[in-house]
Structure formats: C-alpha cells, structure tokens
Design an enzyme around this catalytic site. Sequence first.
Site, PDB file in Angstrom:
ATOM      1  N   VAL A  92     -11.096  -6.324   7.002  1.00 25.20           N
ATOM      2  CA  VAL A  92     -10.304  -5.899   4.961  1.00 25.20           C
ATOM      3  C   VAL A  92      -9.250  -6.892   5.002  1.00 25.20           C
ATOM      4  O   VAL A  92      -8.651  -7.113   6.557  1.00 25.20           O
ATOM      5  CB  VAL A  92      -9.394  -4.666   6.087  1.00 25.20           C
ATOM      6  N   CYS A  93      -8.967  -7.147   3.639  1.00 23.83           N
ATOM      7  CA  CYS A  93      -7.673  -6.991   3.180  1.00 23.83           C
ATOM      8  C   CYS A  93      -7.968  -6.410   1.804  1.00 23.83           C
ATOM      9  O   CYS A  93      -7.827  -5.103   2.141  1.00 23.83           O
ATOM     10  CB  CYS A  93      -8.106  -8.217   2.276  1.00 23.83           C
ATOM     11  N   GLN A  94      -6.553  -6.920   1.740  1.00 24.83           N
ATOM     12  CA  GLN A  94      -6.193  -6.355   0.455  1.00 24.83           C
ATOM     13  C   GLN A  94      -7.603  -5.446  -1.137  1.00 24.83           C
ATOM     14  O   GLN A  94      -7.356  -4.241  -1.515  1.00 24.83           O
ATOM     15  CB  GLN A  94      -4.555  -6.497  -0.860  1.00 24.83           C
ATOM     16  N   GLN A 121      -8.731  -2.963   1.397  1.00 24.22           N
ATOM     17  CA  GLN A 121      -7.720  -1.235   1.252  1.00 24.22           C
ATOM     18  C   GLN A 121      -7.621  -0.420   0.627  1.00 24.22           C
ATOM     19  O   GLN A 121      -7.021  -0.123   0.239  1.00 24.22           O
ATOM     20  CB  GLN A 121      -5.885  -2.325   1.791  1.00 24.22           C
TER      21      GLN A 121
END
Length: 133
Positions: A92-94, A121
């Site tokens: 997961v990242c932004q 996210q």
Amino acid sequence: MKFIIDHIFIVSIVVLSGGALLWPALQPRGKRASSLQVTQLINRGKTVLVDVRTAEEFANGHLRDAKNIPLADLSSRIAELDKAKSKTVIVVCQTGARADKAIKILEGAGFTDVFSLDGGQTAWQAAGLPIAK
C-alpha cells in the site's frame, strides 16, 4: 496516401495523441487488486499488509495491521518480511505509484504472491473503508 501527405500535420497529431493514450496501458506494472479484492484477501487470512509510505503519512492513517516500511528502507529491511514469503503480500502507498516499485523489490527478493492496492490509500478512503491511526 495523398490525404496523409496533404494533411501530415493533422495525421501526426492523431498518431501522437493515440500513442499518449496507449502509453499508460503499455507500462509494466505489478499485479493490482481493488479495494474489494484486498478486503476479501484480508478476510481469508494469510495476508501481510506492507505500507511503503513515509512514517508521517502512515501516522495520518493506514490500513489496520499494516506494517510500515518506507520504500526508501525496503531493500535494507526486507528481512523483516521473510516469514511472509508463503503469504499474500499487499503493498500500500498513497496512490499506487510507489507500490509498483516495492513489488519489483519484493519479487526480486523471492516473494511470489504480491499485489498492490489499486489507487492506494486514497482509493481505500474514497471507498469509505476503515483506517487506523
């Protein structure tokens, strides 16, 4: 043929714009999973969530039970995930861009079942799914 020669400027614009539209589809990306698919994988168990955002971004909200290993530190801290090689790893990242880089690092280290959260996210929160702080 005469039409193409007479209208070379317009034809070149059409070809360039078509190429620009196809470029993202041709970019190599890791396997992606939607928010719904990630939720299903989490509910089945045997899933490890790895958040590759910075510590500050992680502190603002993250998926429950996610382990924060910033992308810059992932290569040096990959040993922390060795027990998860037999599990499904969700990165997961932004927005999803950093996750693709992380997937390449993880696959290079021998992880086989690795996905990134499509949209990151941001997409998770837009879907109204819970986050932990």
